[in-house]
Motif scaffolding. Structure first.
Motif, PDB file in Angstrom:
ATOM      1  N   LEU A   1     -28.995   4.705 -14.885  1.00  0.00           N
ATOM      2  CA  LEU A   1     -28.763   5.342 -13.372  1.00  0.00           C
ATOM      3  C   LEU A   1     -27.608   6.368 -13.328  1.00  0.00           C
ATOM      4  O   LEU A   1     -26.546   6.246 -14.225  1.00  0.00           O
ATOM      5  N   ASP A   2     -27.647   7.276 -12.470  1.00  0.00           N
ATOM      6  CA  ASP A   2     -26.455   7.988 -12.121  1.00  0.00           C
ATOM      7  C   ASP A   2     -25.273   7.471 -11.478  1.00  0.00           C
ATOM      8  O   ASP A   2     -25.367   7.125 -10.408  1.00  0.00           O
ATOM      9  N   ILE A   3     -24.225   7.198 -12.372  1.00  0.00           N
ATOM     10  CA  ILE A   3     -23.010   6.160 -12.024  1.00  0.00           C
ATOM     11  C   ILE A   3     -22.458   6.694 -10.954  1.00  0.00           C
ATOM     12  O   ILE A   3     -21.885   6.262  -9.692  1.00  0.00           O
ATOM     13  N   GLY A   4     -22.328   8.300 -10.932  1.00  0.00           N
ATOM     14  CA  GLY A   4     -21.672   8.941  -9.778  1.00  0.00           C
ATOM     15  C   GLY A   4     -22.388   8.834  -8.481  1.00  0.00           C
ATOM     16  O   GLY A   4     -21.711   9.327  -7.482  1.00  0.00           O
ATOM     17  N   GLN A   5     -23.488   8.434  -8.459  1.00  0.00           N
ATOM     18  CA  GLN A   5     -24.363   8.383  -7.116  1.00  0.00           C
ATOM     19  C   GLN A   5     -24.428   6.881  -6.690  1.00  0.00           C
ATOM     20  O   GLN A   5     -24.854   6.845  -5.700  1.00  0.00           O
ATOM     21  N   LEU A   6     -23.803   5.845  -7.375  1.00  0.00           N
ATOM     22  CA  LEU A   6     -23.632   4.564  -6.876  1.00  0.00           C
ATOM     23  C   LEU A   6     -22.967   4.544  -5.437  1.00  0.00           C
ATOM     24  O   LEU A   6     -22.071   5.360  -5.394  1.00  0.00           O
ATOM     25  N   TYR A   7     -23.312   3.544  -4.655  1.00  0.00           N
ATOM     26  CA  TYR A   7     -22.664   3.311  -3.424  1.00  0.00           C
ATOM     27  C   TYR A   7     -20.955   2.894  -3.690  1.00  0.00           C
ATOM     28  O   TYR A   7     -20.970   2.278  -4.917  1.00  0.00           O
ATOM     29  N   PRO A   8     -20.115   3.180  -2.999  1.00  0.00           N
ATOM     30  CA  PRO A   8     -18.734   2.677  -3.276  1.00  0.00           C
ATOM     31  C   PRO A   8     -18.622   1.349  -3.607  1.00  0.00           C
ATOM     32  O   PRO A   8     -17.800   0.694  -4.435  1.00  0.00           O
ATOM     33  N   SER A   9     -19.475   0.326  -2.718  1.00  0.00           N
ATOM     34  CA  SER A   9     -19.707  -1.038  -2.933  1.00  0.00           C
ATOM     35  C   SER A   9     -19.867  -1.265  -4.346  1.00  0.00           C
ATOM     36  O   SER A   9     -19.275  -2.457  -4.925  1.00  0.00           O
ATOM     37  N   SER A  10     -21.068  -0.738  -4.951  1.00  0.00           N
ATOM     38  CA  SER A  10     -21.732  -0.840  -6.198  1.00  0.00           C
ATOM     39  C   SER A  10     -20.424  -0.485  -7.107  1.00  0.00           C
ATOM     40  O   SER A  10     -20.180  -1.119  -8.130  1.00  0.00           O
ATOM     41  N   LEU A  11     -19.749   0.548  -6.878  1.00  0.00           N
ATOM     42  CA  LEU A  11     -18.681   0.999  -7.939  1.00  0.00           C
ATOM     43  C   LEU A  11     -17.543  -0.175  -7.953  1.00  0.00           C
ATOM     44  O   LEU A  11     -17.022  -0.261  -9.183  1.00  0.00           O
ATOM     45  N   LEU A  12     -17.139  -0.632  -6.903  1.00  0.00           N
ATOM     46  CA  LEU A  12     -16.186  -1.738  -6.795  1.00  0.00           C
ATOM     47  C   LEU A  12     -16.710  -2.680  -7.725  1.00  0.00           C
ATOM     48  O   LEU A  12     -15.933  -3.370  -8.321  1.00  0.00           O
ATOM     49  N   ALA A  13     -17.838  -3.218  -7.422  1.00  0.00           N
ATOM     50  CA  ALA A  13     -18.211  -4.273  -8.201  1.00  0.00           C
ATOM     51  C   ALA A  13     -18.266  -4.078  -9.621  1.00  0.00           C
ATOM     52  O   ALA A  13     -18.081  -4.926 -10.435  1.00  0.00           O
ATOM     53  N   THR A  14     -18.591  -2.874 -10.169  1.00  0.00           N
ATOM     54  CA  THR A  14     -18.662  -2.377 -11.375  1.00  0.00           C
ATOM     55  C   THR A  14     -17.150  -2.501 -11.939  1.00  0.00           C
ATOM     56  O   THR A  14     -16.966  -2.958 -13.124  1.00  0.00           O
ATOM     57  N   ASP A  15     -16.208  -2.016 -11.145  1.00  0.00           N
ATOM     58  CA  ASP A  15     -15.002  -2.214 -11.529  1.00  0.00           C
ATOM     59  C   ASP A  15     -14.647  -3.601 -11.999  1.00  0.00           C
ATOM     60  O   ASP A  15     -14.034  -3.849 -13.179  1.00  0.00           O
ATOM     61  N   LEU A  16     -14.860  -4.451 -11.115  1.00  0.00           N
ATOM     62  CA  LEU A  16     -14.622  -5.957 -11.449  1.00  0.00           C
ATOM     63  C   LEU A  16     -15.395  -6.447 -12.756  1.00  0.00           C
ATOM     64  O   LEU A  16     -14.658  -7.145 -13.499  1.00  0.00           O
ATOM     65  N   LEU A  17     -16.697  -6.120 -12.823  1.00  0.00           N
ATOM     66  CA  LEU A  17     -17.207  -6.564 -13.991  1.00  0.00           C
ATOM     67  C   LEU A  17     -16.704  -6.015 -15.429  1.00  0.00           C
ATOM     68  O   LEU A  17     -16.639  -6.668 -16.376  1.00  0.00           O
ATOM     69  N   MET A  18     -16.412  -4.720 -15.356  1.00  0.00           N
ATOM     70  CA  MET A  18     -15.783  -3.942 -16.339  1.00  0.00           C
ATOM     71  C   MET A  18     -14.482  -4.573 -16.656  1.00  0.00           C
ATOM     72  O   MET A  18     -14.021  -4.725 -18.010  1.00  0.00           O
ATOM     73  N   PHE A  19     -13.607  -4.918 -15.885  1.00  0.00           N
ATOM     74  CA  PHE A  19     -12.402  -5.740 -16.071  1.00  0.00           C
ATOM     75  C   PHE A  19     -12.490  -6.917 -16.735  1.00  0.00           C
ATOM     76  O   PHE A  19     -11.811  -7.334 -17.602  1.00  0.00           O
ATOM     77  N   ILE A  20     -13.617  -7.649 -16.470  1.00  0.00           N
ATOM     78  CA  ILE A  20     -14.001  -8.918 -17.139  1.00  0.00           C
ATOM     79  C   ILE A  20     -14.348  -8.775 -18.461  1.00  0.00           C
ATOM     80  O   ILE A  20     -13.938  -9.514 -19.330  1.00  0.00           O
ATOM     81  N   GLY A  21     -15.364  -7.905 -18.564  1.00  0.00           N
ATOM     82  CA  GLY A  21     -16.019  -7.588 -19.966  1.00  0.00           C
ATOM     83  C   GLY A  21     -16.612  -8.512 -20.622  1.00  0.00           C
ATOM     84  O   GLY A  21     -17.524  -9.399 -19.947  1.00  0.00           O
ATOM     85  N   GLY A  22     -16.725  -8.841 -21.891  1.00  0.00           N
ATOM     86  CA  GLY A  22     -17.655  -9.680 -22.593  1.00  0.00           C
ATOM     87  C   GLY A  22     -16.840 -10.583 -23.299  1.00  0.00           C
ATOM     88  O   GLY A  22     -15.530 -11.242 -22.960  1.00  0.00           O
ATOM     89  N   GLY A  23     -17.347 -11.403 -24.336  1.00  0.00           N
ATOM     90  CA  GLY A  23     -16.866 -12.521 -25.160  1.00  0.00           C
ATOM     91  C   GLY A  23     -15.864 -12.238 -25.875  1.00  0.00           C
ATOM     92  O   GLY A  23     -15.494 -11.003 -26.287  1.00  0.00           O
ATOM     93  N   SER A  24     -14.937 -13.295 -26.358  1.00  0.00           N
ATOM     94  CA  SER A  24     -13.940 -13.312 -27.266  1.00  0.00           C
ATOM     95  C   SER A  24     -14.471 -12.939 -28.658  1.00  0.00           C
ATOM     96  O   SER A  24     -15.534 -13.675 -29.030  1.00  0.00           O
ATOM     97  N   ALA A  25     -13.746 -12.106 -29.293  1.00  0.00           N
ATOM     98  CA  ALA A  25     -14.086 -11.767 -31.016  1.00  0.00           C
ATOM     99  C   ALA A  25     -15.296 -11.379 -30.872  1.00  0.00           C
ATOM    100  O   ALA A  25     -16.004 -11.366 -32.041  1.00  0.00           O
ATOM    101  N   GLY A  26     -15.663 -10.723 -30.130  1.00  0.00           N
ATOM    102  CA  GLY A  26     -16.955  -9.883 -30.143  1.00  0.00           C
ATOM    103  C   GLY A  26     -16.664  -8.359 -30.043  1.00  0.00           C
ATOM    104  O   GLY A  26     -15.707  -7.678 -30.299  1.00  0.00           O
ATOM    105  N   THR A  27     -17.776  -7.324 -29.746  1.00  0.00           N
ATOM    106  CA  THR A  27     -17.424  -6.099 -29.699  1.00  0.00           C
ATOM    107  C   THR A  27     -17.173  -5.704 -28.418  1.00  0.00           C
ATOM    108  O   THR A  27     -17.025  -4.525 -28.165  1.00  0.00           O
ATOM    109  N   ALA A  28     -17.329  -6.497 -27.295  1.00  0.00           N
ATOM    110  CA  ALA A  28     -17.026  -5.999 -25.959  1.00  0.00           C
ATOM    111  C   ALA A  28     -15.501  -6.214 -25.541  1.00  0.00           C
ATOM    112  O   ALA A  28     -14.678  -6.410 -26.336  1.00  0.00           O
ATOM    113  N   GLY A  29     -15.208  -5.278 -24.559  1.00  0.00           N
ATOM    114  CA  GLY A  29     -13.683  -5.147 -24.066  1.00  0.00           C
ATOM    115  C   GLY A  29     -13.545  -6.016 -23.046  1.00  0.00           C
ATOM    116  O   GLY A  29     -14.114  -6.964 -22.755  1.00  0.00           O
ATOM    117  N   GLY A  30     -12.363  -5.518 -22.194  1.00  0.00           N
ATOM    118  CA  GLY A  30     -12.122  -6.286 -20.888  1.00  0.00           C
ATOM    119  C   GLY A  30     -11.104  -7.522 -21.410  1.00  0.00           C
ATOM    120  O   GLY A  30     -10.731  -7.762 -22.357  1.00  0.00           O
TER     121      GLY A  30
END
Length: 453
Positions: A291-320
């Motif tokens: 989906l076009d990330i730039g077209q998400l509603y601000p509430s969806s962008l904020l939720a994505t911010d939180l999810l990106m900050f958390i990231g993935g698991g330890s010792a894997g390829t994910a960040g956060g």
């Protein structure tokens, strides 16, 4: 051979902590990638991309982020794309993992110092198991990428009429990018053209999830997936928090964007469910977007911010900050609210050192994001929600973007590149790498209670 090993030992002996080698190794790989991408061979135009573009792209690839300042599909040549994929592969596995495997294959044995370096990178719990773990990590990574590449290759051939050679190349590139949570794609709109194609989106999403779980968790699940009662705290927290975040993220995007005509609104019900799930997976650190990330509603962008900050698991390829950190933080807060002197998870007590690490990593991440957001707002004309999104994406080595990265100032590009580097090697790893030596206190001061709150 002995001379080479002696030189390697002399080089390693200059560092007092494994984290210093990890940070230096990633920096060295970024410089090598920058040099390769500045070559005229790396671009379709036959002209040098410039050092800043090459540096940013190399950093994004090595740190498996996926943020770009030029379109990957049209700007870089096949040589440039192969360089990017190679940097993603090495960056995803980890410099020390690759170096340890090379040492095992060439020297046939592994020294104590090299085992320490590999242990710091792979987060293994027993130094005696490092050599076996590193081999398993590499084998598992390559086999996983091969399976995903085979599925994608078949789909590109049968569903889109791509020639076999081109289909194999597309399958390989996106399998490497997906498993290593990099988010690089060879289409100008990333994966928006395949928003309703489950044969493209689901294998990529699955690769992102598996690669982002962390190798210790994957290996434990392979051994004892039928006996959850025997899982370690790491596996329990990682799997539990991951499943909750995936479900919550999918529900958030499904509900919030259901009627948005610029995202889910124009899709049928099954397409909406697939797109919402795919969009919910990618903030783990995947970086692809259907989906076009730039077209998400601000509430969806904020939720994505939180999810990106958390990231993935330890010792894997994910960040956060990692789902483990987030999950343990929840247990710490719950224990404090209940007035319990110890943090217990199941039948295990969380060590105080682990509690300090959880709080330190979280607070360092918050401070880095806040300061970087302020600086980027000061030097760019973009809005707060856009700038915050790019900053969190860089720190979380995610790669999702509202589209402003390419239009940011050179100073902004350097700031985002620094955030990607810090986010990949970890705030505490970077801090320990910069420290000249560890300090121990040989005395304790009298305790004093302080009013908090």
């Amino acid at each position: 051979m002995k001379h080479q090993l002696r030189l390697t030992g002399v080089f390693l002996s200059r560092f007092h902590h494994p984290a210093q080698v990890i940070a230096t190794g990633f920096a060295a790989l970024i410089l090598v990638g920058t040099a390769l991408l500045t070559s005229p061979m790396a671009t379709n135009s036959g002209e040098s991309a410039g050092w800043l573009t090459a540096l940013f792209t190399a950093t994004s690839a090595v740190c498996v982020t996926g943020l770009v300042v030029v379109d990957t599909a049209t700007h870089w040549s096949v040589f440039g794309e192969v360089v990017i994929a190679g940097l993603v592969q090495v960056g995803g596995l980890g410099i020390m993992t690759m170096a340890t495997l090379f040492t095992v294959l060439v020297a046939g044995r592994l020294g104590l110092r090299a085992r320490m370096f590999a242990q710091a990178e792979t987060k293994t719990l027993s130094m005696s198991d490092v050599r076996r773990v590193v081999r398993n990590v590499v084998i598992f990574s390559l086999v996983s990428e091969l399976v995903v590449a085979a599925v994608l290759t078949g789909r590109f051939m049968t569903g889109y009429g791509e020639p076999p050679g081109r289909a194999m190349y597309l399958g390989w590139f996106h399998a490497v990018s997906a498993f290593n949570n990099a988010g690089f794609a060879l289409w100008p709109d990333n994966l928006m053209s395949f928003v309703t194609d489950a044969w493209i989106c689901l294998p990529i999403a699955l690769a992102v999830i598996v690669g982002g779980l962390g190798f210790p968790v994957v290996f434990e699940l392979a051994r004892a997936w039928r006996r959850p009662s025997r899982w370690s705290v790491l596996t329990r927290v990682t799997v539990g928090v991951t499943l909750v975040l995936l479900a919550v993220a999918t529900l958030i995007f499904l509900v919030t964007e259901w009627r948005n005509p610029r995202t889910l609104g124009g899709l049928d019900d099954s397409g909406k469910l697939l797109a919402a799930f795919f969009t919910g997976v990618m903030p783990r650190s995947g970086g692809f977007n259907s989906l076009d990330i730039g077209q998400l509603y601000p509430s969806s962008l904020l939720a994505t911010d939180l999810l990106m900050f958390i990231g993935g698991g330890s010792a894997g390829t994910a960040g956060g900050i990692k789902v483990t950190t987030f999950g343990l933080l929840a247990f710490i807060i719950w224990a404090e609210l209940r007035g319990e002197p110890r943090v217990n998870i199941g039948h295990r007590r969380l060590a105080e050192s682990a509690q300090r690490q959880v709080i330190s990593i979280t607070m360092i991440g918050v401070v880095l994001v806040a300061v970087s957001t302020y600086l980027l707002l000061a030097i760019t004309p973009h809005s707060l929600d856009q700038v915050l999104f790019e900053v969190v994406s860089a720190f979380g080595t995610n790669g999702l973007s509202t589209g402003i990265t390419a239009h940011t100032t050179p100073a902004g590009h350097l700031l985002l590149a620094a955030l990607m580097f810090i986010g990949r090697i970890g705030p505490l790893t970077l801090g320990s790498a910069l420290a000249l030596k560890e300090r121990t206190r040989r005395y304790e001061l009298p305790e004093e209670r302080v009013i908090v709150g």
